[in-house]
Write a protein that holds these residues in place. Sequence first.
Motif, PDB file in Angstrom:
ATOM      1  N   LYS A  31       0.908  -1.153  -0.041  1.00 33.30           N
ATOM      2  CA  LYS A  31      -0.101  -0.189   0.005  1.00 33.30           C
ATOM      3  C   LYS A  31       0.833   1.156  -0.032  1.00 33.30           C
ATOM      4  O   LYS A  31       0.551   2.402  -0.790  1.00 33.30           O
ATOM      5  N   PHE A  32       2.111   1.264   0.845  1.00 33.16           N
ATOM      6  CA  PHE A  32       2.840   2.650   0.857  1.00 33.16           C
ATOM      7  C   PHE A  32       3.215   2.674  -0.562  1.00 33.16           C
ATOM      8  O   PHE A  32       3.329   3.842  -1.217  1.00 33.16           O
ATOM      9  N   LEU A  33       3.794   1.575  -1.270  1.00 33.17           N
ATOM     10  CA  LEU A  33       4.389   1.558  -2.665  1.00 33.17           C
ATOM     11  C   LEU A  33       3.180   2.010  -3.692  1.00 33.17           C
ATOM     12  O   LEU A  33       3.572   2.895  -4.484  1.00 33.17           O
ATOM     13  N   GLY A  34       2.101   1.445  -3.494  1.00 39.57           N
ATOM     14  CA  GLY A  34       1.177   1.924  -4.428  1.00 39.57           C
ATOM     15  C   GLY A  34       0.625   3.345  -4.279  1.00 39.57           C
ATOM     16  O   GLY A  34       0.445   4.126  -5.447  1.00 39.57           O
ATOM     17  N   PHE A  35       0.706   3.782  -3.146  1.00 35.58           N
ATOM     18  CA  PHE A  35       0.167   5.287  -2.722  1.00 35.58           C
ATOM     19  C   PHE A  35       1.332   6.124  -3.261  1.00 35.58           C
ATOM     20  O   PHE A  35       0.975   7.149  -4.172  1.00 35.58           O
ATOM     21  N   GLU A  36       2.620   5.734  -3.228  1.00 34.48           N
ATOM     22  CA  GLU A  36       3.584   6.643  -3.840  1.00 34.48           C
ATOM     23  C   GLU A  36       3.507   6.788  -5.346  1.00 34.48           C
ATOM     24  O   GLU A  36       3.589   7.662  -5.928  1.00 34.48           O
ATOM     25  N   GLN A  37       3.002   5.596  -5.901  1.00 36.88           N
ATOM     26  CA  GLN A  37       2.990   5.454  -7.523  1.00 36.88           C
ATOM     27  C   GLN A  37       1.977   6.274  -8.025  1.00 36.88           C
ATOM     28  O   GLN A  37       2.264   6.671  -9.055  1.00 36.88           O
ATOM     29  N   ILE A  38       0.810   6.766  -7.136  1.00 36.53           N
ATOM     30  CA  ILE A  38      -0.223   7.562  -7.645  1.00 36.53           C
ATOM     31  C   ILE A  38       0.583   8.770  -8.238  1.00 36.53           C
ATOM     32  O   ILE A  38       0.457   9.256  -9.407  1.00 36.53           O
ATOM     33  N   PHE A  39       1.392   9.563  -7.306  1.00 37.07           N
ATOM     34  CA  PHE A  39       1.766  10.842  -7.532  1.00 37.07           C
ATOM     35  C   PHE A  39       3.223  10.598  -8.447  1.00 37.07           C
ATOM     36  O   PHE A  39       3.402  11.637  -9.293  1.00 37.07           O
ATOM     37  N   LYS A  40       3.835   9.672  -8.321  1.00 34.39           N
ATOM     38  CA  LYS A  40       4.750   9.470  -9.329  1.00 34.39           C
ATOM     39  C   LYS A  40       4.525   9.415 -10.645  1.00 34.39           C
ATOM     40  O   LYS A  40       5.143  10.100 -11.707  1.00 34.39           O
ATOM     41  N   ASN A  41       3.474   8.633 -10.925  1.00 37.21           N
ATOM     42  CA  ASN A  41       2.804   8.284 -12.308  1.00 37.21           C
ATOM     43  C   ASN A  41       2.102   9.601 -12.837  1.00 37.21           C
ATOM     44  O   ASN A  41       2.400   9.947 -13.894  1.00 37.21           O
ATOM     45  N   SER A  42       1.827  10.382 -11.913  1.00 43.85           N
ATOM     46  CA  SER A  42       0.948  11.499 -12.312  1.00 43.85           C
ATOM     47  C   SER A  42       2.107  12.524 -12.849  1.00 43.85           C
ATOM     48  O   SER A  42       2.027  13.305 -13.818  1.00 43.85           O
ATOM     49  N   LEU A  43       3.147  12.768 -11.987  1.00 39.36           N
ATOM     50  CA  LEU A  43       4.241  13.675 -12.447  1.00 39.36           C
ATOM     51  C   LEU A  43       4.784  13.431 -13.676  1.00 39.36           C
ATOM     52  O   LEU A  43       5.300  14.408 -14.527  1.00 39.36           O
ATOM     53  N   THR A  44       4.807  12.077 -14.221  1.00 36.95           N
ATOM     54  CA  THR A  44       5.235  11.696 -15.481  1.00 36.95           C
ATOM     55  C   THR A  44       4.573  12.397 -16.545  1.00 36.95           C
ATOM     56  O   THR A  44       5.192  12.576 -17.703  1.00 36.95           O
ATOM     57  N   GLY A  45       3.200  12.996 -16.397  1.00 34.38           N
ATOM     58  CA  GLY A  45       2.400  13.625 -17.460  1.00 34.38           C
ATOM     59  C   GLY A  45       1.755  12.591 -18.417  1.00 34.38           C
ATOM     60  O   GLY A  45       1.039  13.015 -19.262  1.00 34.38           O
TER      61      GLY A  45
END
Length: 443
Positions: free
Chosen positions: A104-118
């Motif tokens: 869950k920690f990794l998936g939560f971080e992934q939301i914002f990381k993926n968003s930042l890629t555009g």
Amino acid sequence: MNILKNVMDDVLRRNPNEPEFHQAVKEVLLSLEPVAEKHPEWVTDKIFDKIVEPERQIIFRVPWIDDKGVEHINRGFRVQFNSAIGPYKGGLRFHPSVNIGIVKFLGFEQIFKNSLTGLPIGGGKGGSDFDPKGKSNSEIKRFCQSFMLELNRHIGENTDIPAGDIGVGGREIGYMYGMYKKINNEFTGVLTGKGLNYGGSLGRTEATGYGLCYFMNEALKAKSKSFYGANVVISGSGNVAIYAHQKATQLGAKVIAMSDSSGYIYDDNGINLDTIKKIKEVERKRISEYIKYHPTATYTEGCIGIWTVKCDIALPCATQNEIDQNSAKILIDNGCYAVGEGANMPSTIEAVDLFIENKIIFGPAKAANAGGVATSALEMSQNSMRYSWTFEEVDDKLQTIMKGIYEKCSTAATEYGYEDNLVIGANIAGFIKVAEAMYAQGI
């Protein structure tokens, strides 16, 4: 934390005994207080409450048989966290430490990381508490096939596209992809990190390490510094660390220390990357073997000690919470002026606070290590087009994406009154895109 205190309290109450998840959520919510003030409609519509709750959590049994005919049972996970801006996207981790809180920690971080890629990709993560170390290829193949036997019903090229992570490389992706194809009788881009001869992308192997250096290069340039002539310490010796070493060296730096879970090596003359690749990618041995090839190097047991090595730039590329407050203080006292996170959440909240207070150039993981998932999304695009780009084309797109991520983080930080704080900038910039999509969709 005032406006969002109730959100954090609910996370703690509803997710007991998940410290990594608590840490990840707290770090983000602390950054989002000014956003909540500016967008009361998002508070009213419970956007903040929704974004910390996964859309779906899947836990399943993975039985497999070892080479002696003994059956074993592991646990599989997939957390499909947020699909507001695209299908779930995030890696699979095979490691004994994997549990629902870690995923869950990794998936939560992934939301914002993926968003930042555009790019149009949502956040997800998965894995198993299976340990591939010491297992034969046949055992790993049987495990991967059993794992995919259940996972396949929850994923798809327009639903959820997993990739690799710790313990899941090209070999494991290949076994899982073969099983998915057999079950569903279709050749689609449902996994990324595939082999080049069955839909993989050039540049994917190098992407996270290269992307880390591209991001940090932008952050360094903004402060009139660079990799050129710098002494660099890189924790880890896996895929991310190896290619961070390669790119940092190409940019003019000298890597003087690397590590694995057993200890670290140091050589003031510079760490030979060819030897590291031979030990880790071919022989699959411990990093202590390095001193047999290079007598000028020293080996020290205990991987945390690597942060006592004096350096200009530190690139933690091993695992979560490897830099604590004490290690951060040592780095600062030794003259380190930049830290770029190649691993997921490798610095504790206290360590990050110390870096920010001391005006260290700090690249947070959700921005600095987004190169891997960005190139995974490029692999998805190539699969959809039934076409392959050259390495140079992929690398050029990666550089553009990482420069764009830095600019988004820097702009958001300045706009909300936190100039030079790329942690807050990354959290805000990543969140706003997802929040706007969630609000528009009424979800």
